[in-house]
Design an enzyme around this catalytic site. Structure first.
Site, short mmCIF file in Angstrom:
data_model
loop_
_atom_site.label_atom_id
_atom_site.label_comp_id
_atom_site.label_asym_id
_atom_site.label_seq_id
_atom_site.Cartn_x
_atom_site.Cartn_y
_atom_site.Cartn_z
N SER A 121 0.85 -1.19 0.00
CA SER A 121 0.00 0.00 0.00
C SER A 121 0.88 1.23 0.00
O SER A 121 2.04 1.18 0.45
CB SER A 121 -0.89 0.01 1.25
N TYR A 160 -2.45 -1.07 10.16
CA TYR A 160 -2.43 -1.29 8.70
C TYR A 160 -1.11 -0.80 8.12
O TYR A 160 -0.48 -1.50 7.31
CB TYR A 160 -3.60 -0.56 8.06
#
Length: 250
Positions: free
Chosen positions: A143, A156
């Site tokens: 990401s 995350y």
């Protein structure tokens, strides 16, 4: 985009979003696809879409946070199609939490899927490719938040940063066996999760991209398909941003 004709692939998290679109794109480009997904209804729907379009796919239910299930997934692909050429470790979960508010159970759940699940896929996939003598490709979903300290997203961010390092290190370890390991780092993708965002929050996200809009899953799928193909043979250990300038300019 590279040619995937005849390649046997596993795509985790293929019941929705990036995973589903990548499964469709792989099948459209000639790959045989194992649709790996914890949600059976969603996974079977992806298989049906592939078959309706003339492609070849089969479903396998898997919880990527459990290594024995990931191993079983890899064994299933080889039993079904005879080999394994590509494994896309895409399955993931997310939640928003400030470090002071993070729930420990939520922390462990996210890490078990987004970090451990990727390692399990790399390990099981590489073991099988080495055993079969396949010069395969393993692709991991990281990401942009692996590179940015985005607030209230600590778990995350941590997990996706680990995916980047896992990609680089596994590429070095597996290069002697002819196995490539690469990754993609998407920015904000137009998936169902965005429906939960208030309109103001979504607009604030859009302007972080050069074209002032979120990115369609097809754009990520196209990059993954290229990386999985022989045309990307010189790309190894790299994590490619699919971010519309998010990391570079915004």
């Amino acid at each position: 985009m590279g040619n995937l004709s005849g390649k046997v692939s596993i795509i985790t998290g293929a019941g929705s979003g990036i995973g589903r679109q990548t499964a469709l794109t792989f099948a459209q480009n000639g790959a045989k696809v194992v649709v790996a997904e914890v949600n059976e209804a969603n996974g079977q729907e992806t298989v049906q879409q592939i078959e309706d379009a003339g492609g070849e796919a089969t479903f396998f239910k898997v919880d990527v946070s459990k290594y024995d299930e990931v191993e079983a997934m890899v064994d299933f692909a080889v039993r079904e199609y005879g080999t394994l050429d590509v494994l896309f470790n895409n399955a993931g979960v997310s939640h928003v939490a400030n470090v002071l508010d993070e729930d420990i159970e939520d922390y462990h759940k996210l890490i078990s899927v987004d970090q451990h699940g990727v390692f399990y896929g790399i390990k099981a996939g590489a073991d099988k490719m080495k055993e079969l003598g396949v010069r395969g490709v393993i692709v991991n979903t990281a990401s942009t938040f692996a590179f940015l300290a985005y607030p209230s997203n600590i778990t995350y961010n941590m997990a996706k940063a680990a995916v980047v390092q896992a990609t680089k290190t596994a590429a070095a370890d597996l290069a002697p066996h002819g196995i490539r390991v690469v990754g993609v780092a998407p920015a904000t993708i137009n998936t169902d999760i965005l429906k939960e965002y208030p309109a103001e929050a979504l607009e604030a996200i859009k302007v972080k991209h050069m074209r002032n809009d979120v990115i369609e899953p097809e754009r990520v799928a196209d990059v993954v398909a290229f990386l999985a193909s022989d045309a990307a043979d010189a790309i190894n250990g790299s994590v490619i941003p699919v971010d519309d300038g998010y990391l570079s300019f915004k």
